[in-house]
Design a protein around this motif. Structure first.
Motif, short mmCIF file in Angstrom:
data_model
loop_
_atom_site.label_atom_id
_atom_site.label_comp_id
_atom_site.label_asym_id
_atom_site.label_seq_id
_atom_site.Cartn_x
_atom_site.Cartn_y
_atom_site.Cartn_z
N ALA A 1 4.22 2.84 -11.05
CA ALA A 1 4.02 3.91 -12.02
C ALA A 1 3.00 3.53 -13.09
O ALA A 1 2.26 4.39 -13.59
CB ALA A 1 5.36 4.25 -12.68
N VAL A 2 2.93 2.25 -13.43
CA VAL A 2 2.02 1.80 -14.49
C VAL A 2 0.60 1.59 -13.99
O VAL A 2 -0.37 2.06 -14.60
CB VAL A 2 2.55 0.50 -15.13
CG1 VAL A 2 1.55 -0.02 -16.17
CG2 VAL A 2 3.90 0.75 -15.81
N LEU A 3 0.45 0.89 -12.85
CA LEU A 3 -0.90 0.50 -12.41
C LEU A 3 -1.21 0.82 -10.94
O LEU A 3 -2.23 0.38 -10.43
CB LEU A 3 -1.11 -1.00 -12.63
CG LEU A 3 -1.57 -1.46 -14.01
CD1 LEU A 3 -1.81 -2.97 -14.01
CD2 LEU A 3 -2.85 -0.75 -14.43
N GLY A 4 -0.35 1.56 -10.29
CA GLY A 4 -0.54 1.84 -8.88
C GLY A 4 -1.86 2.50 -8.55
O GLY A 4 -2.49 2.19 -7.54
N LYS A 5 -2.32 3.41 -9.39
CA LYS A 5 -3.57 4.11 -9.13
C LYS A 5 -4.78 3.18 -9.19
O LYS A 5 -5.81 3.45 -8.58
CB LYS A 5 -3.76 5.25 -10.13
CG LYS A 5 -2.83 6.44 -9.89
CD LYS A 5 -3.13 7.55 -10.89
CE LYS A 5 -2.24 8.76 -10.63
NZ LYS A 5 -2.52 9.86 -11.59
N LYS A 6 -4.64 2.08 -9.93
CA LYS A 6 -5.77 1.15 -10.09
C LYS A 6 -5.76 0.02 -9.06
O LYS A 6 -6.81 -0.35 -8.53
CB LYS A 6 -5.77 0.55 -11.50
CG LYS A 6 -6.11 1.54 -12.60
CD LYS A 6 -6.22 0.82 -13.94
CE LYS A 6 -6.63 1.78 -15.05
NZ LYS A 6 -6.77 1.08 -16.36
N MET B 1 4.48 2.94 -0.54
CA MET B 1 3.71 1.73 -0.24
C MET B 1 2.76 1.94 0.93
O MET B 1 1.68 1.34 0.99
CB MET B 1 4.69 0.59 0.06
CG MET B 1 4.05 -0.77 0.25
SD MET B 1 5.29 -1.98 0.81
CE MET B 1 6.54 -1.83 -0.46
N ARG B 2 3.14 2.78 1.87
CA ARG B 2 2.36 2.99 3.08
C ARG B 2 1.17 3.93 2.86
O ARG B 2 0.36 4.12 3.77
CB ARG B 2 3.27 3.52 4.19
CG ARG B 2 4.30 2.48 4.67
CD ARG B 2 5.32 3.13 5.58
NE ARG B 2 4.71 3.68 6.79
CZ ARG B 2 4.48 3.00 7.90
NH1 ARG B 2 4.79 1.71 7.95
NH2 ARG B 2 3.94 3.58 8.94
N ARG B 3 1.12 4.54 1.69
CA ARG B 3 0.02 5.46 1.38
C ARG B 3 -1.08 4.73 0.60
O ARG B 3 -0.81 3.78 -0.13
CB ARG B 3 0.54 6.63 0.54
CG ARG B 3 1.54 7.52 1.28
CD ARG B 3 0.82 8.45 2.24
NE ARG B 3 1.77 9.23 3.03
CZ ARG B 3 1.42 10.22 3.83
NH1 ARG B 3 0.14 10.55 3.94
NH2 ARG B 3 2.33 10.86 4.52
N LYS B 4 -2.31 5.22 0.73
CA LYS B 4 -3.41 4.67 -0.04
C LYS B 4 -3.20 4.96 -1.52
O LYS B 4 -2.56 5.94 -1.88
CB LYS B 4 -4.74 5.24 0.43
CG LYS B 4 -5.13 4.85 1.85
CD LYS B 4 -6.47 5.45 2.23
CE LYS B 4 -6.87 5.03 3.64
NZ LYS B 4 -8.18 5.62 4.04
N LYS B 5 -3.77 4.11 -2.37
CA LYS B 5 -3.54 4.26 -3.80
C LYS B 5 -4.09 5.57 -4.35
O LYS B 5 -3.65 6.03 -5.42
CB LYS B 5 -4.12 3.07 -4.56
CG LYS B 5 -5.63 2.93 -4.48
CD LYS B 5 -6.09 1.69 -5.24
CE LYS B 5 -7.60 1.53 -5.20
NZ LYS B 5 -8.04 0.30 -5.91
N THR B 6 -5.03 6.18 -3.64
CA THR B 6 -5.60 7.45 -4.11
C THR B 6 -4.87 8.67 -3.54
O THR B 6 -5.18 9.80 -3.89
CB THR B 6 -7.08 7.53 -3.70
OG1 THR B 6 -7.20 7.32 -2.28
CG2 THR B 6 -7.90 6.47 -4.43
#
Length: 333
Positions: free
Chosen positions: A16-21, A147-152
């Motif tokens: 939730a904090v840094l997953g997108k990065k 976890m199995r999905r891309k960060k975007t």
């Protein structure tokens, strides 16, 4: 809570904090943060029994610890993950929430936590057992899907947010169930004309359908179980306090510290000439009304004016027997 649950919670918070990065590395470091507070269990290898109990869920489970060490861990991670191009402040924020949510969750268990250490306040809402599949498994499944999905991928965030929402909602529901169970115990005590000064309620292992109550009366503690599937009246079993058996040991520092740890919920028994200090918060090792041994019991030995406190070992066979009994009792009396 158990290690797996804390790893799942820490990983979800990290995401939730840094997953997108940083993608799955946010989950990795979040999981590590969710594990760190429980390293206090290592104290059992170099501290006496009572001190180790006091340290458990103490300093490492406090807001102070989270605030003090999150910048340190954040700086270390920033050095290890230079290629990520993420500031140490962001890593510190991830570590803070991973460290902090761990003791917040533990505060809902029977043992509780010293969230406001060094102040002598232990939070123990006692609404969820340390292992609860209904809390952990849906959370774990949704975390794996994320976890199995891309960060975007937007679904990654949705899965993770859903996991956090369901687990938090379930935790809130346990508080409501605790209140309902507490009310049923109160009604039973009133119906049976039992005078008491205090009630302490908690869920039994692995579920929130079957609840246990400790009831403080003048000379004994009463213990009872209630399932939301019950049809018969709640039955209370008396356990004499026997505090007078301590004699001069009642003034001993270690004994007084044990009393403080239990919040006063303890009995003293004597077997084969030895005294045993029984922590009532976790109940007896069997649902048999004649059971006299408790899940957490400490042998008190005095030698030359010094008192040795030894935690009694738990037998795997006793645990299996208790779980079978609890499973049957959960479906009603």
């Amino acid at each position: 809570m158990d290690s797996l649950t804390q790893i799942v919670l820490g990983a979800a918070v990290g995401e939730a904090v840094l997953g997108k990065k940083v993608g799955n590395k946010a989950m990795l470091y979040g999981a590590i943060a969710g594990t760190i507070p429980d390293l206090d269990v290592l104290s059992r290898y170099f501290a006496d029994t009572v001190t180790a109990i006091e340290w458990h869920r103490g300093f490492s489970h406090s807001i102070f610890f989270s605030m003090l060490f999150s910048p340190v861990f954040g700086w270390l991670i920033s050095k290890l993950e230079r290629k990520q191009n993420v500031a140490w402040q962001d890593w510190s924020w991830l570590m803070f929430w991973g460290l902090f949510t761990h003791p917040v969750l533990d505060a809902f268990t029977t043992w509780g936590t010293q969230l406001f250490w060094p102040f002598d306040v232990r939070l123990a809402f006692q609404s969820i057992f340390v292992i609860d599949p209904l809390y952990t498994l849906p959370f774990l499944v949704l975390l794996i899907l994320a976890m199995r999905r891309k960060k975007t991928d937007p679904k990654r965030e949705r899965y993770n947010r859903l996991g956090l929402s369901i687990s938090t909602g379930y935790l809130a529901a346990t508080v409501v169930l605790k209140g309902m169970a507490y009310q049923r115990f109160e009604m039973a005590l009133e119906a049976q004309g039992i005078a008491y000064s205090d009630i302490d309620t908690r869920p039994t292992p692995f579920n929130t359908m079957l609840w246990t109550a400790n009831v403080d009366t003048e000379d004994a503690y009463l213990i009872a179980n209630f399932s939301f599937f019950d049809e018969e009246q709640i039955a209370f079993q008396a356990y004499p306090k026997n505090h007078e058996l301590l004699g001069e040991l009642a003034a001993n520092d270690k004994v007084k510290r044990l009393e403080a740890i239990t919040g006063g919920w303890f009995t003293i028994t004597k077997r084969d000439g030895m005294l045993f200090f029984n922590d009532l918060r976790f109940g007896p090792i069997s649902l048999d009304p004649n059971e006299s041994q408790f899940a957490f019991s400490y042998k008190l030995e005095e030698n030359g004016g010094k008192v040795k406190v030894e935690e009694m070992p738990k037998m795997r066979g006793d645990a299996k027997k208790l779980l079978r009994e609890l499973w049957l009792r959960m479906w009603g009396n």
